[in-house]
Design an enzyme around this catalytic site. Structure first.
Site, PDB file in Angstrom:
ATOM      1  CD  GLN A 160      -1.347 -13.549  36.130  1.00 35.01           C
ATOM      2  OE1 GLN A 160      -1.828 -12.737  35.348  1.00 35.01           O
ATOM      3  NE2 GLN A 160      -1.310 -13.335  37.422  1.00 35.01           N
ATOM      4  CD  GLU A 202       3.985 -13.122  40.107  1.00 37.78           C
ATOM      5  OE1 GLU A 202       3.733 -14.201  40.665  1.00 37.78           O
ATOM      6  OE2 GLU A 202       3.174 -12.188  40.034  1.00 37.78           O
ATOM      7  CG  ASP A 239      -4.053 -15.430  39.428  1.00 38.11           C
ATOM      8  OD1 ASP A 239      -5.205 -15.295  38.969  1.00 38.11           O
ATOM      9  OD2 ASP A 239      -3.295 -14.469  39.657  1.00 38.11           O
ATOM     10  CD  GLU A 284      -5.158 -14.480  42.480  1.00 38.63           C
ATOM     11  OE1 GLU A 284      -4.494 -15.222  43.236  1.00 38.63           O
ATOM     12  OE2 GLU A 284      -4.693 -13.433  41.992  1.00 38.63           O
ATOM     13  CG  ASP A 311      -5.759 -10.073  41.646  1.00 37.85           C
ATOM     14  OD1 ASP A 311      -5.749  -8.891  42.028  1.00 37.85           O
ATOM     15  OD2 ASP A 311      -4.840 -10.539  40.923  1.00 37.85           O
ATOM     16  CE  LYS A 336      -2.097  -8.717  42.873  1.00 35.55           C
ATOM     17  NZ  LYS A 336      -2.636  -8.855  41.479  1.00 35.55           N
ATOM     18  NE  ARG A 365      -0.145  -6.059  41.336  1.00 37.11           N
ATOM     19  CZ  ARG A 365      -1.155  -5.346  40.846  1.00 37.11           C
ATOM     20  NH1 ARG A 365      -1.688  -4.366  41.547  1.00 37.11           N
ATOM     21  NH2 ARG A 365      -1.658  -5.614  39.662  1.00 37.11           N
ATOM     22  CB  SER A 366       4.076  -9.460  37.924  1.00 36.83           C
ATOM     23  OG  SER A 366       3.410  -8.328  37.411  1.00 36.83           O
ATOM     24  CE  LYS A 387      -0.752 -15.062  43.065  1.00 31.51           C
ATOM     25  NZ  LYS A 387      -1.791 -14.347  42.325  1.00 31.51           N
TER      26      LYS A 387
HETATM   27  P1  PGA Z   1       0.160  -8.648  38.547  1.00 30.45           P
HETATM   28  O1  PGA Z   1      -0.118 -10.195  38.757  1.00 30.45           O
HETATM   29  O2  PGA Z   1       0.994  -8.163  39.682  1.00 30.45           O
HETATM   30  O3  PGA Z   1       0.871  -8.595  37.227  1.00 30.45           O
HETATM   31  O4  PGA Z   1      -1.193  -7.978  38.509  1.00 30.45           O
HETATM   32  C1  PGA Z   1      -0.357 -10.806  39.993  1.00 30.45           C
HETATM   33  C2  PGA Z   1      -1.718 -11.454  40.063  1.00 30.45           C
HETATM   34  O5  PGA Z   1      -2.507 -11.424  39.087  1.00 30.45           O
HETATM   35  O6  PGA Z   1      -2.069 -11.998  41.108  1.00 30.45           O
HETATM   36 ZN    ZN Z   2      -4.222 -12.508  40.257  1.00 24.50          ZN
END
Ligand code: PGA
Ligand code: ZN
Length: 427
Positions: A160, A202, A239, A284, A311, A336, A365-366, A387
């Site tokens: 990702q 992002e 990640d 991650e 995560d 998060k 978050r994304s 992050k």
């Molecule tokens: P997400 O991605 O906010 O879409 O969950 C961020 C991450 O995986 O760290």
């Molecule tokens: Zn992640």
């Protein structure tokens, strides 16, 4: 005293509805806070409440969450002091579910965050100082997305995020400047090679690349072109977000971009090879969210040289973190707030992680809003790392710019958290 509580359905950086809460204190001053939303979410996260009415925003409306704030939650909080632990306890009890699905974790977190701001305002302190409660504050070292794959970039690559960590910088401003230089160099490189420079969710680039090794080779080139020494000045984090290409039925991992399927041991070996070839210091979600034995195996093998972050594995849940500590599943936790739903529970996860020798990465978050609260949280909890995504797009920059302001405000007392002391990682 909390005199009024209201809420609004606003839009996040993907143009999807999210929740904003506003607390008005009895002296008439008001504060607002809004909540982010993930795309590559973990199965064990607290539940965002969405209306599910296909006639509005494809079912993603949050009028129900807004109504919960203005109705039940307001009734329970009006007249109370904005005291974080007490308010968060009321919110949890009122909701009554394990996963905060009744009122909605989005409704609950918006109120929890607004409460923190209200308390800071009442105390006449910036939020980061209020959250520190007299304890240590540090500027977090950023871990910044340069190339994106996975669910954030139309699955061009399976992994990702390919992120950089400015390990030599001694000031937050210098750290950010280094990252912007790498990001710009990557943009030039992609353009020269005729690769698309479209941005993922992002703000990272989401080019169509042959495989993960090509992404890392490009990153090496971009870092060198920007004038930095590989590893010495700029290191990498991945990640993998492996939950999202894991097949629970067979237990295997499908790397569609490379046309092969790996078992957990092979994926672990692949991550180890990549870390031998490139200056990777952090990884991650290298495995899926419920693949506990494989996590313990990976951490035993790589935990002394890599930060291994959970995560989707931990979803900022104290219970899951306890299991991870007991089983040595990882040596770091991604934090998060909306995975768990209140500031108090987030603080507890950070404290527990630290006590166990785990490092922490405070994460956006994304899908984000312009609320900079994450910056205050990272400084106030001395989270060590942050992050936020890439260095473009104002929902990201709201946080980076807030950190620049905090650094100036702290003046000589401003300390940028040291780069990962790998010898200190547990594993
Ligand atoms: P997400 O991605 O906010 O879409 O969950 C961020 C991450 O995986 O760290
Ligand atoms: Zn992640």
């Amino acid at each position: 005293t909390i005199a009024e509580l209201d809420a609004l359905e606003i839009l996040d950086s993907r143009g999807r509805p999210t929740v904003e809460a506003r607390i008005t204190l009895s002296d008439g001053r008001a504060v607002r806070a809004s909540v982010p939303s993930g795309a590559s979410t973990g199965r064990h996260e607290a539940v965002e409440r969405r209306d599910g009415d296909p006639a509005r925003y494809g079912g993603r409306g949050v009028r129900g969450a807004v109504a919960a704030i203005e109705g039940e939650i307001a009734a329970a909080l009006i007249g109370r002091e904005p005291e974080q632990r007490a308010v968060d306890a009321v919110l949890r009890e009122l909701d009554g579910t394990q996963d905060k699905s009744r009122l909605g974790a989005n409704a609950i977190l918006a109120v929890s965050l607004a409460t923190a701001r209200a308390a800071a305002l009442a105390a006449g302190q910036p939020l980061w100082r209020h959250l520190a409660r007299g304890g240590e504050v540090t500027l977090p070292r950023p871990m910044v997305n340069i190339l994106s794959g996975g669910l954030h970039a139309g699955r061009q690559l399976d992994f990702q995020d390919f992120l950089v960590i400015p390990v030599a910088a001694e000031r937050f401003g210098d750290a950010l400047e280094a990252v912007v230089a790498v990001h710009a160099a990557m943009g030039e490189l992609l353009a020269e090679r005729g690769l698309v420079t479209l941005k993922a969710d992002e703000g990272g680039y989401g080019p169509a690349l042959a495989d993960h090794r090509e992404a890392l080779r490009l990153l090496d080139e971009a870092v060198l072109r920007a004038g930095f020494a590989l590893g010495e000045e700029v290191a990498y984090a991945l990640d993998v977000a492996a939950t999202h290409f894991h097949d629970p039925a067979s237990g295997s991992y499908r790397l569609a971009s490379e046309g092969r399927t790996l078992d957990p041991a092979e994926l672990t070996a692949y991550v180890a090879e990549l870390a031998d070839e490139h200056p990777i210091v952090s990884v991650e979600d290298p495995l899926a969210e419920d693949d506990w034995p494989a996590w313990a195996g990976l951490t035993a093998r790589l935990g002394s040289r890599l930060q291994v972050i959970g995560d989707d594995l931990f979803t900022t849940s104290l219970d899951r973190l306890e299991r991870g500590i007991a089983e040595r599943s990882a040596n770091a936790v991604l934090v998060k707030m909306n995975q768990i739903g209140t500031i108090s529970e987030t603080v507890d996860v950070v404290s527990r992680a630290r006590a166990a020798g785990f490092t922490t990465v405070i994460s956006a978050r994304s899908g984000e809003t312009e609320d900079p609260v994450l910056a205050d949280l990272a400084v106030g909890l001395a989270g060590g790392q942050i992050k936020i995504g890439s260095v473009t797009q104002s929902e990201r920059l709201a946080k980076y710019n807030r950190l620049l302001r905090i650094e100036r405000e702290l003046g000589d007392a401003a300390q940028l958290a040291p780069p990962l002391a790998l010898s200190r990682l547990s594993g």
